[in-house]
Design an enzyme around this catalytic site. Structure first.
Site, PDB file in Angstrom:
ATOM      1  N   LYS A 183      71.990  27.660  31.929  1.00 45.44           N
ATOM      2  CA  LYS A 183      71.732  27.125  33.278  1.00 45.44           C
ATOM      3  C   LYS A 183      71.287  25.655  33.221  1.00 45.44           C
ATOM      4  O   LYS A 183      71.802  24.791  33.952  1.00 45.44           O
ATOM      5  CB  LYS A 183      70.654  27.982  33.960  1.00 45.44           C
TER       6      LYS A 183
ATOM      7  N   CYS B 247      67.523  19.827  41.502  1.00 43.83           N
ATOM      8  CA  CYS B 247      68.099  20.419  40.282  1.00 43.83           C
ATOM      9  C   CYS B 247      68.586  19.360  39.308  1.00 43.83           C
ATOM     10  O   CYS B 247      68.080  19.254  38.197  1.00 43.83           O
ATOM     11  CB  CYS B 247      69.258  21.331  40.671  1.00 43.83           C
TER      12      CYS B 247
END
Ligand code: SAJ
Length: 404
Positions: free
Chosen positions: A201, A255
């Site tokens: 991720k 992010c």
């Protein structure tokens, strides 16, 4: 039953899509106001297709509450802020959600963490909590990491169509979780271990950050030699193995500018390329400020209130302004200018900064220079109003504008 913990940008659409696909769902959030809003059938943020999904979900089996529910499956989608000073993740919300779950869960529970965590977080912070409880790991309770992957702006499409990763200690538990995700996900679902799921991720978002940084560095090289970076990228991308991303005024959101720092924080001596890339991205708002100064000077403009910044959110057509390039630029303004510029964003209806103008026409009419920090659809559809303005257009959407 599935108890989704945290009803923000990831948890809300996830709980809705689960319910819409006939899973029994309880969505839990500690924010009373947010829960009351959802219970009044009001959405808490704007997103393509979210309203239809919400209406479908609430016609089925979903409840919103402040309480943690005794359940056999939990999906944790709470924020994982990052500590700017130490460049480390702050896992406190995931830890407190796990503690609350351990108080109420039944035996044979599956605890799925979707929140992005730095590699090793689950070993370091979550496993010890289970060890200290009266439940035995991999017998009474199972840990899973299924990192979210959806892109704001097309969340619902991506929830249904992206492939996913499920990291678990036991393959049979990964398979069980796969059947839950398969109720709404048409993409391929890969099962692996927890450490690999955590790392992949963060690697995905780091890949994007590094590649945007390459495009941003090209912008600086092109400016130095008065070349058109967009034309250079367009031509280079015609090569079958080149795919350069878009340069811009900075990299925002919760992010891409954040997750790569988890790797830099954990492996400082091994992440020279990544940290250099992050610095390039973080320097882009300075470049915008320098270009504004140049344009003001060239046109004899001294009044800063004549500079209008279009866009406060972190990207096109979203209302989330966390770590946005405009916010980053305003934070840097002290170094360049004494007063803030005026700012307008059609997606943001509450006042976030003092110099915010709430009406588009007065924003445009009073601006001599318009800096298009975010290429929202709204400005594209009203571009005729920009025709007699000096426009700085870091995203290269208009052909009549100044570029970075
Ligand atoms: N940006 C550029 N140039 C580009 C692409 C993006 O400057 O070519 C900028 C955007 O303007 C924005 C920032 O980067 O300021 C981030 O936007 P984004 O669209 O790249 O990504 P996010 O933050 O909205 O979502 C990302 C996605 N990750 C990847 O594409 C690898 C999404 O799939 C993740 O689920 C999400 O992060 C997350 O939550 O981790």
């Amino acid at each position: 039953m599935i108890n989704v913990i945290g009803l923000g940008y990831i948890g809300l659409p996830t709980s809705l899509i689960l319910a819409a696909n006939n899973n029994k769902v309880v969505g839990t959030d500690y924010n009373m106001e947010l829960v009351s809003k959802l219970n009044r059938k009001e959405l808490t943020f704007e997103e393509n297709g979210l309203e239809d999904l919400f209406n479908e979900a609430i016609s089925k089996d979903i409840k919103f509450t402040n309480e943690y529910i005794a359940s056999d499956v939990y999906i944790v989608t709470v924020p994982t802020p990052y500590d700017k000073l130490n460049k480390k993740i702050d896992p406190s919300y995931v830890i407190s959600a796990t503690k609350e779950i351990l108080k109420v869960c039944k035996k044979d529970t599956i605890l799925i963490i979707e929140s992005t965590v730095s590699p090793g977080t689950i070993d370091k912070f979550i496993r010890p909590l289970i060890k200290d409880s009266n439940l035995e790991l991999n017998k009474d309770i199972h840990l899973v990491h299924a990192p979210e992957r959806i892109l704001p702006g097309q969340m619902i499409y991506e929830l249904e169509n992206n492939s996913r990763t499920i990291g678990a200690d036991l393959p049979e538990i990964a398979e069980k979780v796969k059947t839950i995700y398969k109720t709404f996900c048409k993409g391929e679902i890969i099962c692996t271990d927890i450490r690999t799921a955590e790392m992949s991720k963060v690697v995905e978002n780091t890949f994007r950050a590094v590649n945007i940084a390459f495009a941003n560095e090209l912008t600086k090289i092109a400016r130095y030699d008065n070349l058109d970076v967009h034309e250079i990228i367009r031509i280079s991308n015609m090569h079958p193995r080149v795919n350069i991303l878009n340069p811009g005024p900075g990299v925002g959101g919760h992010c891409i500018p954040v997750d790569p720092w988890f790797l830099v924080g954990d492996y400082p001596r091994l992440t020279k390329l990544i940290s250099a890339a992050l610095e390039v991205n973080e320097s882009m708002p300075d470049l915008v400020l320098n270009r504004i100064t140049d344009i003001m000077k060239d046109h004899g403009i001294t009044d800063k209130s004549k500079v209008g910044i279009y866009g406060l959110s972190y990207k096109q057509d979203v209302d989330d302004y966390r770590e946005s390039p405009t916010v980053q630029m305003f934070e840097k303004m002290g170094e360049h200018f004494a007063e803030p510029f005026r700012v307008y964003d059609p997606m943001i209806h509450n006042r976030v900064v003092q110099s915010q103008i709430m009406d588009f026409d007065s924003f445009i009419n009073d601006s001599e220079i318009v800096v298009v920090m975010v290429p929202h659809s709204q400005i594209k559809s009203q571009q005729d109003k920009l025709k007699n303005k000096l426009v700085l257009d870091p995203h290269n959407i208009f052909d009549f504008s100044y570029k970075l």
